[in-house]
Design an enzyme around this catalytic site. Structure first.
Site, PDB file in Angstrom:
ATOM      1  N   HIS A 226       6.184   2.404 -12.695  1.00 16.98           N
ATOM      2  CA  HIS A 226       7.177   1.337 -12.219  1.00 16.98           C
ATOM      3  C   HIS A 226       6.860   0.266 -13.018  1.00 16.98           C
ATOM      4  CE1 HIS A 226       4.910  -0.698  -9.151  1.00 16.98           C
ATOM      5  NE2 HIS A 226       4.454   0.201  -8.896  1.00 16.98           N
ATOM      6  N   GLU A 272       9.866   0.187  -7.586  1.00 17.39           N
ATOM      7  CA  GLU A 272       9.063   0.883  -6.675  1.00 17.39           C
ATOM      8  C   GLU A 272       8.844   0.007  -5.350  1.00 17.39           C
ATOM      9  OE1 GLU A 272       5.317   2.220  -4.985  1.00 17.39           O
ATOM     10  OE2 GLU A 272       5.759   0.450  -5.656  1.00 17.39           O
ATOM     11  N   GLU A 273       8.515  -1.365  -5.861  1.00 19.99           N
ATOM     12  CA  GLU A 273       7.900  -2.092  -4.730  1.00 19.99           C
ATOM     13  C   GLU A 273       9.292  -2.470  -3.721  1.00 19.99           C
ATOM     14  OE1 GLU A 273       5.157  -2.680  -4.352  1.00 19.99           O
ATOM     15  OE2 GLU A 273       4.072  -2.590  -6.257  1.00 19.99           O
ATOM     16  N   GLU A 299      -0.176   5.270 -10.627  1.00 19.54           N
ATOM     17  CA  GLU A 299      -0.144   4.184  -9.664  1.00 19.54           C
ATOM     18  C   GLU A 299      -1.385   3.315  -9.545  1.00 19.54           C
ATOM     19  OE1 GLU A 299       1.199   2.222  -8.056  1.00 19.54           O
ATOM     20  OE2 GLU A 299       3.244   2.810  -7.474  1.00 19.54           O
ATOM     21  N   HIS A 372      -1.668  -6.613  -5.004  1.00 21.09           N
ATOM     22  CA  HIS A 372      -0.634  -7.252  -4.383  1.00 21.09           C
ATOM     23  C   HIS A 372      -0.977  -8.825  -4.173  1.00 21.09           C
ATOM     24  CE1 HIS A 372       2.041  -3.672  -2.871  1.00 21.09           C
ATOM     25  NE2 HIS A 372       1.919  -3.645  -4.127  1.00 21.09           N
TER      26      HIS A 372
END
Length: 926
Positions: A226, A272-273, A299, A372
């Site tokens: 993504h 995706e997030e 990922e 993140h």
């Protein structure tokens, strides 16, 4: 001399048997010590005799005692030193192997052979552009559009290069097809024990297919990554890295002969997030979906080390992983992820649930402190990591397109797989595993029958209790650390958790052995019985875990077979040393090397991964999570599995020595706790505390407030909130997350892990504005907001016979993204086709995410009402489009430069990382 020979025979391997007051040197005796021992032995057997006399002209009694004590200490230190040194050597070697990465390749073509090769530098060029030039690629923002256009441009260039190469004479190159999918849809997303109904509009996917033509297109393998990012992160590893890897694979595969058997589809998904919307859109509505047979998902939740295979659900795909050059994966991770203990998820779920696909889920996971956060940047991607992921993925894509049979793949969890130190990959069926486990268990029982193993109920129970105490006793350390005001002391250093909790776990394990040491038996017999009890413990565990069908049971088989082999060796060695047909019950030192070598090496390898995964994870699993206790238990578990044979070794020199070791471990633990709590801070710049900040404008109440929250139980108010209070010249009020569940609806369901401090920002804004009307007015600041999100109802009807009220809810939110609508009612039906509403009254949360320039949505609802005026009360939260990495914030019209969030970002302490956004909330009755 008969007494002397007997003593030599009895004590050749372990001279400490049955004598705690007089310790003797192990295996090597000076003549003086042997003479002295012979005299003592003869004296005991002839207590009434006074005839023994030996001339000690050269030695005084005191010098003999000192010499004996020195020999005893030297023997103990030598034996423990050899054993600990052996374990340390294993640890050092495994550490080097575990963190080894391939050398980066900088050229896309080998200058010697002229062949195409995977280039880490090409990947980094993609990552650098996406993270530095574009930045935070949150769905719905300008940066999302920039990323989409960039990827389309780069992929079009690759397509053009392949076309030109074909014109130069390379006619066997693959067909190169591209699609840009923009879709709307909905799906139910269950996560963290919560149910979220997801709606999405204008969700974008970019798709590339390489194939040999129609004959290949019936069966395709999907590679997915993504390109969007979460709030507050530029997403270098997560997941610009995956996009860069796929881009480089497309370059290579588009310039070499077409795949012979199956086509390969590359999905650059744009959401995706936002809870996996883009992958759902592809697998449920794209024209290629019915030809996809399996998926490889790329990922990341870390920035260093090798990527790991942590989910796999078919034998064919697991066997395909054998072809990668740097395997790193185990069914242990597969089973662990399935428990839900790891609070993370990937697009793999959508492909499995909605596409019924099998496949492999691979992720970078080390150093997830930066996951993140604003530090997920290219410069923190470890050198060699892109090369590792790229070469592995290219090997998979090559095998799956050239050789694999992708027809009728069946999902299964009954496959055992694991890598051996990143060098080899082993996989076999559950049927094979059961046969192997029966064989291992049978060998274990055979050694008992032949007296090579001599377990007792007492010794086996001592192993079980040692395991339990190893898990429980480190929690005493937690109590001590909290009393010293030092929670999460271990957070910034993974190894520190073992230094803080390991000694107490080991002291507890040895304490149980001290209590279970049989005074009536020799030390050697205690050793042999305990080692045999260890064998039985793992044999029983192997049987139990195999019975429930857990593929991870292979680890118990490894322990069992190694201890069994060691006991057989010990039995043979004893037989060789036996001279006078007397029974020998001792454990040869080499036996411990055999019992420990493979299990210690393998579990060191695994436990490095366990620490790398779980320690950073504790920084984001919630303020109420007992993370200190979780890490204490985990550390105790690692201490036990690192080298279980040490429990038998602890009996080697008797209870007196064991008691001193236990006391030494307790003292070492106390010293470590005191030093740690004094000089170590749980957070630093590269191991930051996660802070969540939202500037909320409540259209209903007129409030303009700042929410500060954290996601772990470490220090927060004193070092951080007090600083913000001083900055805004106002006091913060504490708000419990459990008592105020809607405070952070913008990031539902993650809000359940947060608790907040709230500050009123209205005084600050009035003091900063250049607009006198605002500064002197007492009206709510929200009165100035224009273009706020709205909910309206259309097509309203009520059926008095059924009691059903129907309406269409329309939402408009220009310049806002990520709207969340929540309400309580008993729904009968709705227009979200992905699932039916619950058959009872409950709370609903509908999250909508739109791609770039998506400013509205609609949903039809039908619910049980008491009458036509029983309106539906809906709270709507919408997120601002500004502030994602560019440090800007929407200004109240005419108020001048306010910059509440901008000031928060600029004043961020280095030991924190911010997830920040501004939201607007309002209540509607429809």
């Amino acid at each position: 001399m008969d007494a002397l020979n007997a003593l030599k025979q009895r004590h050749f391997t372990n001279p400490f048997d049955n004598d705690e007051d007089h310790l003797h040197q192990i295996s090597i005796f000076s003549p003086e010590t042997l003479v002295d021992a012979a005299i003592r032995s003869h004296s005991r057997s002839n207590s009434k005799s006074k005839s023994v006399s030996v001339d000690y002209d050269d030695y005084s009694k005191s010098s003999k005692k000192r010499r004996s004590t020195f020999s005893n200490i030297k023997a103990i230190l030598t034996a423990w030193g050899i054993f600990i040194g052996f374990l340390a050597l294993i640890l050092a070697v495994v550490y080097q192997i575990h963190y080894r990465l391939p050398a980066p390749v900088y050229e896309g073509m080998n200058p010697v052979s002229g062949k195409l090769q995977f280039s880490e530098e090409n990947v980094r060029q993609v990552v650098r552009h996406m993270t530095r030039n574009i930045g935070y690629r949150v769905v719905g923002t300008d940066q999302e559009l920039e990323t989409k256009n960039y990827l389309i441009r780069e992929l079009s260039n690759l397509k053009e290069n392949a076309r030109l190469e074909r014109l130069r004479g390379s006619h066997d190159l693959p067909h190169f097809d591209m699609w840009v999918q923009v879709g709307d849809g909905s799906h139910r997303f269950d996560f963290m024990s919560k149910v979220v109904m997801k709606m999405y509009t204008n969700m974008t996917n970019i798709i590339v297919r390489l194939s040999c033509g129609p004959e290949c297109d019936q069966n395709s393998i999907l590679l997915n990554a993504h390109y969007d990012t979460t709030l507050g992160s530029p997403g270098a590893a997560d997941d610009a890295l995956g996009c860069g890897v796929m881009m480089e694979i497309i370059r290579i595969m588009s310039l070499r002969p077409a795949p012979k058997k199956n086509s390969v589809v590359f999905l650059f998904n744009g959401g995706e997030e936002s809870l996996q919307d883009a992958s759902h859109s592809f697998i449920t509505s794209h024209e290629l979906k019915d030809n996809i047979r399996a998926v490889v998902n790329l990922e990341a939740c870390g920035t260093s080390g090798p990527e790991i295979l942590f989910q796999a659900n078919s034998r064919v795909m697991i066997d395909a992983y054998r072809t990668v050059p740097y395997p790193h994966g185990t069914v242990l991770a597969n089973d662990l992820f399935a428990t839900g203990l790891i609070l993370s998820d990937t697009d793999f779920r959508q492909f499995v649930d909605h596409g019924n696909l099998t496949g492999l889920d691979m992720a970078v996971y080390k150093n997830s402190y930066l996951y993140h956060t604003h530090l997920d940047l290219d410069e923190f991607l470890e050198e060699g990591l892109p090369q590792h992921m790229g070469e592995n993925t290219l090997a998979l894509a090559t095998y799956l397109t050239e050789e694999a049979n992708l027809v009728n793949l069946e999902r299964t969890s009954s496959v055992v797989f694991f890598d051996i130190f990143g060098l080899f990959f082993v996989s076999y069926s559950w049927t094979t595993a059961i046969r192997l486990h029966i064989l291992v268990g049978g060998l274990s029982l055979f050694t008992v029958a032949t007296q090579a193993s001599r377990p007792t109920v007492r010794s086996t129970l001592s192993i079980l209790l040692s395991f339990v105490v190893a898990l429980l006793l480190p929690n005493f350390s937690v109590v001590l650390l909290k009393a010293l005001g030092s929670p999460m002391q271990w957070f910034s250093h993974e190894w520190l958790s073992m230094a803080l909790f390991g000694p107490m776990a080991l002291a507890g394990m040895f304490g149980i052995q001290y209590l279970f040491h049989d005074k009536k038996a020799s030390n050697g017999a205690n050793e042999l019985n305990t080692l045999s009890g260890l064998q039985m413990f793992f044999t029983f565990a192997l049987a139990a875990v195999s019975y429930v069908g857990l593929a991870s049971s292979y680890v118990f088989a490894l322990f069992t077979i190694c201890v069994t082999t060691a006991l057989v060796f010990n039995h043979k060695k004893a037989a060789i040393n036996l001279k006078d047909n007397r029974e020998v019950t001792h454990v040869d030192l080499a036996t411990y090397f055999i019992a420990s070598l493979l299990p210690t090496a393998y579990f060191s390898f695994v436990c490095f991964s366990l620490l790398d995964m779980f320690i950073p994870l504790t920084g984001r699993i919630g303020v109420d999570a007992p993370v200190d206790h979780i890490v204490a238990v985990m550390s105790g578990f690692i201490t036990f599995v690192f080298c279980p044979p040490v429990l038998a070794f602890s009996h080697r020199f008797g209870r007196a020595v064991l008691k001193r070791i236990i006391l030494g471990l307790v003292v070492a633990h106390l010293i470590m706790v005191l030093i740690s709590s004094t000089v170590i801070h749980p957070y630093d710049e590269l191991h930051p505390k996660r802070v969540f900040v939202q500037h909320l404008r409540n259209m209903t109440s007129g409030e303009s407030v700042l929410y500060l929250a954290h996601a772990d139980p470490g220090p927060f108010y004193e070092p951080y909130v007090t600083e913000i209070e001083s900055m805004f010249k106002t006091d913060a009020k504490f708000r419990s997350g459990s008592a105020n569940p809607s405070d952070w609806n913008a990031i539902y369901p993650f809000n359940q892990f947060l608790e907040s401090y709230v500050l009123d920002t209205t005084p600050y804004i009035r003091s900063q504005t250049t607009n006198k009307t605002i500064s002197e007015s007492t009206a709510p600041l929200t009165d100035l907001i224009q273009g706020a999100p709205k909910l309206i109802a259309e097509n309203i009807s009520y059926d008095p016979e059924t009691g059903l009220r129907r309406l269409t809810v329309l939402c408009t939110h220009p310049d806002y993204i990520w709207t969340v609508a929540n309400f309580d009612t008993h729904l009968a039906s709705w227009s979200l086709g992905s699932s039916d509403p619950f058959p009872y009254a409950t709370h609903y949360v509908i999250r909508h995410v739109g791609g770039y320039v998506s400013d509205g949505w609609r949903v039809d609802l039908e619910y049980y009402a008491t009458g036509p005026e029983d309106k539906l009360r809906i709270e709507l939260t919408a997120m601002e489009t500004e502030g994602f990495g560019r440090d800007t914030e929407r200004e109240l019209e005419g108020s001048g430069e306010i910059g509440v969030m901008k000031r928060i970002v600029k004043s961020r302490p280095l030991w924190t990382t911010l997830t920040y956004f501004s939201i607007l909330t309002d209540m509607f009755e429809l």
